[in-house]
Design an enzyme around this catalytic site. Structure first.
Site, PDB file in Angstrom:
ATOM      1  N   GLU A   2      87.564  10.643  94.629  1.00 15.67           N
ATOM      2  CA  GLU A   2      86.694  11.801  94.459  1.00 15.67           C
ATOM      3  C   GLU A   2      87.074  12.785  95.565  1.00 15.67           C
ATOM      4  O   GLU A   2      87.113  12.403  96.739  1.00 15.67           O
ATOM      5  CB  GLU A   2      85.228  11.380  94.598  1.00 15.67           C
ATOM      6  CG  GLU A   2      84.298  12.547  94.388  1.00 15.67           C
ATOM      7  CD  GLU A   2      82.818  12.198  94.497  1.00 15.67           C
ATOM      8  OE1 GLU A   2      82.478  11.009  94.643  1.00 15.67           O
ATOM      9  OE2 GLU A   2      82.009  13.141  94.451  1.00 15.67           O
ATOM     10  N   ARG A  62      86.734  -4.668  98.412  1.00 13.57           N
ATOM     11  CA  ARG A  62      87.105  -3.552  99.284  1.00 13.57           C
ATOM     12  C   ARG A  62      87.768  -4.067 100.540  1.00 13.57           C
ATOM     13  O   ARG A  62      87.518  -5.188 100.968  1.00 13.57           O
ATOM     14  CB  ARG A  62      85.848  -2.808  99.751  1.00 13.57           C
ATOM     15  CG  ARG A  62      85.156  -2.004  98.725  1.00 13.57           C
ATOM     16  CD  ARG A  62      83.897  -1.426  99.336  1.00 13.57           C
ATOM     17  NE  ARG A  62      84.133  -0.112  99.904  1.00 13.57           N
ATOM     18  CZ  ARG A  62      84.103   1.004  99.193  1.00 13.57           C
ATOM     19  NH1 ARG A  62      83.871   0.985  97.908  1.00 13.57           N
ATOM     20  NH2 ARG A  62      84.316   2.175  99.765  1.00 13.57           N
ATOM     21  N   LYS A  66      83.454   7.854 103.544  1.00  6.57           N
ATOM     22  CA  LYS A  66      83.748   9.282 103.684  1.00  6.57           C
ATOM     23  C   LYS A  66      82.545  10.040 104.212  1.00  6.57           C
ATOM     24  O   LYS A  66      82.678  10.957 105.003  1.00  6.57           O
ATOM     25  CB  LYS A  66      84.150   9.850 102.320  1.00  6.57           C
ATOM     26  CG  LYS A  66      85.612   9.662 102.031  1.00  6.57           C
ATOM     27  CD  LYS A  66      85.979  10.343 100.736  1.00  6.57           C
ATOM     28  CE  LYS A  66      85.816   9.379  99.576  1.00  6.57           C
ATOM     29  NZ  LYS A  66      86.149   9.942  98.282  1.00  6.57           N
TER      30      LYS A  66
HETATM   31  P1  ATP Z   1      83.779   5.991 100.316  1.00  8.90           P
HETATM   32  O1  ATP Z   1      82.631   5.059 100.176  1.00  8.90           O
HETATM   33  O2  ATP Z   1      84.595   5.783 101.534  1.00  8.90           O
HETATM   34  O3  ATP Z   1      83.398   7.419 100.100  1.00  8.90           O
HETATM   35  P2  ATP Z   1      84.558   5.870  97.620  1.00  8.90           P
HETATM   36  O4  ATP Z   1      84.707   4.588  96.906  1.00  8.90           O
HETATM   37  O5  ATP Z   1      83.377   6.690  97.339  1.00  8.90           O
HETATM   38  O6  ATP Z   1      84.748   5.587  99.150  1.00  8.90           O
HETATM   39  P3  ATP Z   1      86.489   7.246  96.102  1.00  8.90           P
HETATM   40  O7  ATP Z   1      87.161   8.529  96.380  1.00  8.90           O
HETATM   41  O8  ATP Z   1      85.523   7.182  94.987  1.00  8.90           O
HETATM   42  O9  ATP Z   1      85.809   6.789  97.440  1.00  8.90           O
HETATM   43  O10 ATP Z   1      87.559   6.088  95.991  1.00  8.90           O
HETATM   44  C1  ATP Z   1      88.738   6.125  95.215  1.00  8.90           C
HETATM   45  C2  ATP Z   1      89.149   4.718  94.921  1.00  8.90           C
HETATM   46  O11 ATP Z   1      89.407   4.014  96.132  1.00  8.90           O
HETATM   47  C3  ATP Z   1      88.040   3.968  94.207  1.00  8.90           C
HETATM   48  O12 ATP Z   1      88.598   3.215  93.157  1.00  8.90           O
HETATM   49  C4  ATP Z   1      87.475   3.083  95.268  1.00  8.90           C
HETATM   50  O13 ATP Z   1      86.974   1.899  94.710  1.00  8.90           O
HETATM   51  C5  ATP Z   1      88.682   2.824  96.158  1.00  8.90           C
HETATM   52  N1  ATP Z   1      88.270   2.495  97.519  1.00  8.90           N
HETATM   53  C6  ATP Z   1      87.463   3.215  98.334  1.00  8.90           C
HETATM   54  N2  ATP Z   1      87.259   2.572  99.499  1.00  8.90           N
HETATM   55  C7  ATP Z   1      87.959   1.415  99.423  1.00  8.90           C
HETATM   56  C8  ATP Z   1      88.156   0.312 100.307  1.00  8.90           C
HETATM   57  N3  ATP Z   1      87.580   0.264 101.500  1.00  8.90           N
HETATM   58  N4  ATP Z   1      88.954  -0.705  99.892  1.00  8.90           N
HETATM   59  C9  ATP Z   1      89.546  -0.667  98.682  1.00  8.90           C
HETATM   60  N5  ATP Z   1      89.403   0.338  97.813  1.00  8.90           N
HETATM   61  C10 ATP Z   1      88.619   1.376  98.166  1.00  8.90           C
HETATM   62 MG    MG Z   2      82.921   7.452  95.433  1.00 13.37          MG
END
Ligand code: ATP
Ligand code: MG
Length: 538
Positions: free
Chosen positions: A28, A253, A263
């Site tokens: 995102e 994760r 983020k």
């Molecule tokens: P955050 O909680 O840090 O904002 P998010 O999951 O909201 O992370 P996205 O931009 O939606 O961030 O993530 C893009 C992809 O990366 C998604 O498929 C998410 O599951 C994966 N992802 C995010 N953080 C991790 C992590 N710590 N380990 C593995 N995959 C991750």
């Molecule tokens: Mg997200």
């Protein structure tokens, strides 16, 4: 050979007749990518590569109030830096028309309804894990009425939160996500790509399976928190008749100790000025790691070694650092810089000469380079002691030590300032003890790094602590654990070789650590990538 459970599933699907593999990395654009995302990329791009498939870069931009083009650009840059290549660049917003049309279809088929309950009321009627929810009083509107109201929503007739579109599934489902979830909401916000065209936006759980399908995604790989959402993912696919249906698979994760990895929280650090920016070398963002001097290869190697599983766990930051250190140990040229200098004068040496210094003893192609040796040198203050503890192998009065790549010296006299601090050590050097051709017969256990006072340059040396203190530190809250005093600045004397290096080159500063060079406002900067000592017990 499958390396993990996802690859195993992929191999089974290929054996069962799936012709090709398509994945997507779905960030995102609401912040910078962090090392957790590197793991997601490793999985998504890695599997596509391994099975001759393709991986798209899919921007999940269904949340206009938080998304920005700045983030899109940063995300692209970071993916390229890691060395991954996406097939197509796709945005959820590319599909808004189709996603909308599918919603009308669900309405027409009696599978969705417009609900007038407020977000608060919807939450309160959802039930709990042990009790079913309550059906909305608007649940039995006719498809005609629903269609009219939904179009009015689209046309801007209602305020944010006044109405929403909900999937009509089952308020008694044991899975809370299936209790008539909201699939469209009203949001009068300008979108970074579609501008003001829309004032209704699809919810992630509804939009994601559609976007996967429209891209031809075969395996939709995501993290474990989406496991409970999979029935809804599948419901969307079945209800809209997708064939072949994309398959969602969840993995754990990546979590690292002493790092904040959300983020939202990283954004807060940037906005509150606790760090210098998204690319601060202490940040776990890919921009921060790059700025820190951590090689992209080391990050990928770490993801590989950490593995892909379904088990939640927290990885020691020390393990990551050990992987980085292993990589740099093999690849980084060696150099010398003195962090807390005192003078070392060779009373019986005149003139200057070149000595040979091995660039990297672990890399046979690295060869040797020449360093100018002379009468006036600098060594670390801590490499001389007036009051040495037992087994002290560095310099002491009457004691011997070798100057790296040069000669053995004996300390004869220490010069102190008015407060009794040693500022200079006066030594005798032994001409027959030259490195590589030592016929002196003198034994010296310690090898000290040094720089030549006549040729060295002044540098600012930066060291870093972790941004987050250990978990047992005072509070549990991130803001209480944050270490604002995590950047330490020293003044160092460095070999001229370091100042001549291209910005961003990683070196092993002998006996000090791995450092990256930079020039900032005309000053030479040496900033720590990772310490030299391996505290981590593999
Ligand atoms: P955050 O909680 O840090 O904002 P998010 O999951 O909201 O992370 P996205 O931009 O939606 O961030 O993530 C893009 C992809 O990366 C998604 O498929 C998410 O599951 C994966 N992802 C995010 N953080 C991790 C992590 N710590 N380990 C593995 N995959 C991750
Ligand atoms: Mg997200």
């Amino acid at each position: 050979m499958a390396d993990n459970f996802i690859e195993q599933i992929v191999e089974e699907d290929l054996a069962a007749g799936r012709e090709s593999i398509q994945t997507r990395f779905p960030p995102e654009p609401n912040g910078y990518l962090h090392i957790g995302h590197a793991k997601s990329m490793f999985v998504n791009f890695g599997i596509a590569e391994k099975y001759n498939g393709k991986c798209n870069l899919f921007f999940d931009d269904t949340n206009p109030s938080k998304e920005k083009t700045e983030y899109v650009d940063a995300i692209r840059r970071d993916i390229r830096w890691l060395g991954y290549h996406w097939e197509k660049e796709v945005y959820a917003s590319d599909f808004f028309d189709t996603i909308y049309a599918y919603a009308e279809r669900l309405i027409t088929e009696g599978k969705a309804f417009v609900c007038d309950l407020s977000p608060e009321e919807i939450k309160n009627t959802r039930g709990t894990l042990t009790e079913p929810g309550t059906e909305s009083p608007y649940r039995n509107r006719t498809p005609e009425e629903n269609l009219r109201l939904f179009r009015e929503m689209r046309d801007g007739k209602y305020a944010d939160g006044e109405k929403c579109l909900r999937a009509k599934i089952d308020m008694a489902s044991p899975n809370v996500n299936l209790r008539d979830p909201v699939i469209y909401r009203i949001l009068h916000a300008t979108h970074h790509r579609t501008g003001d065209k829309w004032c209704i936006y699809p919810m992630y759980d509804y939009a994601h399976p559609i976007c996967d399908y429209l891209q031809g995604v075969t395996h939709s790989l995501c993290t474990l928190e989406f496991e409970d959402h999979r029935p809804l993912y599948d419901w969307v696919g079945y209800s809209l008749g997708f064939s072949p249906k994309p398959r969602q698979i969840e993995f754990a994760r990546l979590n690292l100790t002493n790092l904040v990895m959300s983020k939202r929280y990283l954004k807060k650090l940037v906005e509150e000025g606790s760090v210098h920016g998204w690319d601060d070398p202490r940040m776990p963002t890919l921009a921060g790691l790059r700025n820190r001097g951590i090689p992209a290869e080391a990050i990928k190697d770490f993801c590989q070694r950490a593995g892909v599983t379904k088990a939640q766990s927290e990885c020691e930051i020390g393990y990551f650092e050990a992987v980085v250190r292993d990589y740099l140990n093999l690849h980084a040229p060696r150099a010398m810089a003195v962090v807390d200098p005192i003078r070392l004068t060779l009373t019986n040496y005149e003139g200057e000469e070149e000595v040979e210094f091995e660039v990297n003893q672990l890399d046979e192609n690295a060869g040797k380079r020449r360093i100018v040796f002379g009468k006036e040198l600098y060594i670390e203050k801590s490499d001389f002691s007036l009051d040495p503890p037992p087994k002290y192998h560095r310099l002491k009065l009457g004691g011997y030590a070798r100057l790296k790549s040069a000669y053995i010296v004996r300390a004869d006299e220490a010069v102190t300032d008015e407060r009794g601090n040693v500022v200079e050590v006066r030594c005798t050097y032994f001409p027959e003890s030259k490195s590589g051709n030592d016929t002196s017969g003198i034994k010296a256990k310690g090898v000290l790094h040094w720089v030549n006072a006549a040729t060295c340059v002044d540098a600012e040396l930066r060291q870093y602590d972790h941004l987050l203190r250990d978990a047992d530190y005072s509070g549990q809250d991130f803001s209480e654990r944050i270490n604002l005093d995590s950047e330490h600045i020293f003044h160092a004397k460095a070999e001229p070789y370091l100042a001549e290096a291209e910005d961003g080159t990683a070196f092993q500063l002998m006996r000090t650590g791995y450092y990256k060079t930079a020039v900032e406002n005309g000053r030479h900067i040496l900033s720590e990538i990772v310490s030299l000592k391996d505290n981590f017990n593999k």
